[in-house]
Design an enzyme around this catalytic site. Structure first.
Site, PDB file in Angstrom:
ATOM      1  N   ASP A 200       0.829  -1.207   0.000  1.00  0.00           N
ATOM      2  CA  ASP A 200       0.000   0.000   0.000  1.00  0.00           C
ATOM      3  C   ASP A 200       0.867   1.262   0.000  1.00  0.00           C
ATOM      4  O   ASP A 200       2.063   1.217   0.267  1.00  0.00           O
ATOM      5  CB  ASP A 200      -0.887   0.028   1.252  1.00  0.00           C
TER       6      ASP A 200
ATOM      7  N   LYS B  57      -4.295   2.968  -2.552  1.00  0.00           N
ATOM      8  CA  LYS B  57      -5.015   3.391  -1.349  1.00  0.00           C
ATOM      9  C   LYS B  57      -4.601   4.784  -0.893  1.00  0.00           C
ATOM     10  O   LYS B  57      -3.865   4.986   0.031  1.00  0.00           O
ATOM     11  CB  LYS B  57      -4.817   2.404  -0.175  1.00  0.00           C
TER      12      LYS B  57
ATOM     13  N   MET C 226      -7.407   9.344   9.582  1.00  0.00           N
ATOM     14  CA  MET C 226      -8.089   9.820   8.368  1.00  0.00           C
ATOM     15  C   MET C 226      -9.040  10.971   8.699  1.00  0.00           C
ATOM     16  O   MET C 226     -10.136  11.044   8.149  1.00  0.00           O
ATOM     17  CB  MET C 226      -8.854   8.674   7.680  1.00  0.00           C
TER      18      MET C 226
HETATM   19  C1  SAM Z   1      -6.286   3.470   6.271  1.00  0.00           C
HETATM   20  S1  SAM Z   1      -5.602   4.008   7.818  1.00  0.00           S
HETATM   21  C2  SAM Z   1      -4.517   2.673   8.121  1.00  0.00           C
HETATM   22  C3  SAM Z   1      -3.996   2.642   9.529  1.00  0.00           C
HETATM   23  C4  SAM Z   1      -2.962   1.554   9.723  1.00  0.00           C
HETATM   24  N1  SAM Z   1      -3.514   0.244   9.443  1.00  0.00           N
HETATM   25  C5  SAM Z   1      -2.359   1.563  11.123  1.00  0.00           C
HETATM   26  O1  SAM Z   1      -2.604   0.645  11.913  1.00  0.00           O
HETATM   27  O2  SAM Z   1      -1.597   2.501  11.403  1.00  0.00           O
HETATM   28  C6  SAM Z   1      -4.529   5.251   7.232  1.00  0.00           C
HETATM   29  C7  SAM Z   1      -4.560   6.498   8.101  1.00  0.00           C
HETATM   30  O3  SAM Z   1      -3.827   6.269   9.299  1.00  0.00           O
HETATM   31  C8  SAM Z   1      -3.149   7.438   9.666  1.00  0.00           C
HETATM   32  N2  SAM Z   1      -1.716   7.174   9.597  1.00  0.00           N
HETATM   33  C9  SAM Z   1      -1.120   6.106   9.076  1.00  0.00           C
HETATM   34  N3  SAM Z   1       0.220   6.191   9.212  1.00  0.00           N
HETATM   35  C10 SAM Z   1       0.449   7.369   9.838  1.00  0.00           C
HETATM   36  C11 SAM Z   1       1.633   8.035  10.270  1.00  0.00           C
HETATM   37  N4  SAM Z   1       2.837   7.514  10.088  1.00  0.00           N
HETATM   38  N5  SAM Z   1       1.495   9.228  10.917  1.00  0.00           N
HETATM   39  C12 SAM Z   1       0.284   9.767  11.128  1.00  0.00           C
HETATM   40  N6  SAM Z   1      -0.874   9.179  10.730  1.00  0.00           N
HETATM   41  C13 SAM Z   1      -0.773   8.014  10.090  1.00  0.00           C
HETATM   42  C14 SAM Z   1      -3.555   8.528   8.681  1.00  0.00           C
HETATM   43  O4  SAM Z   1      -4.703   9.172   9.208  1.00  0.00           O
HETATM   44  C15 SAM Z   1      -3.909   7.705   7.468  1.00  0.00           C
HETATM   45  O5  SAM Z   1      -4.812   8.398   6.617  1.00  0.00           O
END
Ligand code: SAM
Length: 206
Positions: A36, A58, A173
């Site tokens: 992803d 994604k 998100m």
């Molecule tokens: C579809 S969700 C997936 C989350 C992922 N499965 C997890 O456990 O971290 C994606 C969202 O998580 C948040 N996100 C993911 N990685 C991030 C990071 N390194 N720093 C801040 N927010 C993050 C953001 O809001 C992003 O749009």
């Protein structure tokens, strides 16, 4: 059952050092890696040079490959006897649609393993110096999506109850809906003085 197997692997929140030992182990012997947008590209170098690398996309509102197509590719590659790593940002079961992929694999009779990852929900605040729980300040936290499927007739997230039921709220998100979420929370009794942090690309050097 064919010889192939799919690994639903959490790549961690961004810092490659936060990928699990088990995740690296399966990645280093993968035949196929389906990854992803949020996966740190440095991790792809850990797969064998000859491994097939497929980008599944994604981005909010711009899914490069529809979910059904991703499921179909995982199943197809596993049926060819390959070791397939489905590499997802953070943890595959935290807003990662890992559950849907696991269901599709189970229905297709494909062997699979879930390798949990370090979720950005706790790691991004941690790298920013924010513990999601802290004695005397926060004894609960919840991880909530700020982006519900607009096609849904009725919202599942009950901001009204969350406003006062949970100490630390981690909204993933949520950037686009930030004003609406803040208004909902304050409107339902959350103090307007509640400290807030906005973290983007947490745990990375971006
Ligand atoms: C579809 S969700 C997936 C989350 C992922 N499965 C997890 O456990 O971290 C994606 C969202 O998580 C948040 N996100 C993911 N990685 C991030 C990071 N390194 N720093 C801040 N927010 C993050 C953001 O809001 C992003 O749009």
């Amino acid at each position: 059952m064919d010889g192939g197997r799919v690994y639903l692997v959490g790549a961690g929140p961004g810092d490659p050092g936060l990928m699990t030992v088990r995740g690296l182990e399966v990645l280093r012997r993968a035949d196929v890696v389906v990854y992803d947008r949020l996966v740190n590209p440095a991790l792809l170098d850990e797969a064998p040079p000859g491994a097939l690398r497929l980008f599944a996309g994604k981005r909010a509102g711009d899914h490069c490959l529809p979910q059904e197509e991703i499921n179909a590719r995982l199943i197809e590659q596993a049926r060819r006897g390959r070791s397939v790593v489905r590499l997802k940002g953070g943890d595959p079961f935290v807003f990662g649609r890992g559950g849907e992929e696991a269901l599709a694999l189970a229905e297709a009779g494909i062997a699979f393993e879930v390798v949990p990852g370090v979720s950005a929900a706790v790691a991004a605040p941690a790298y920013a110096g924010i513990p999601v729980t802290h004695r005397g300040l926060s004894s609960s936290f919840a991880v909530v999506t700020g982006h519900e499927d607009p096609a849904k007739e009725r919202a599942d997230v009950d901001w009204g109850r969350l406003a006062t039921a949970v100490d630390t709220l981690v909204v993933l998100m949520g950037a686009q809906s930030l004003p609406r979420i803040a208004a909902e929370l304050v409107g339902h009794g959350r103090s307007p003085d509640t400290p807030v942090a906005l973290i983007r690309w947490g745990t990375t050097e971006a």
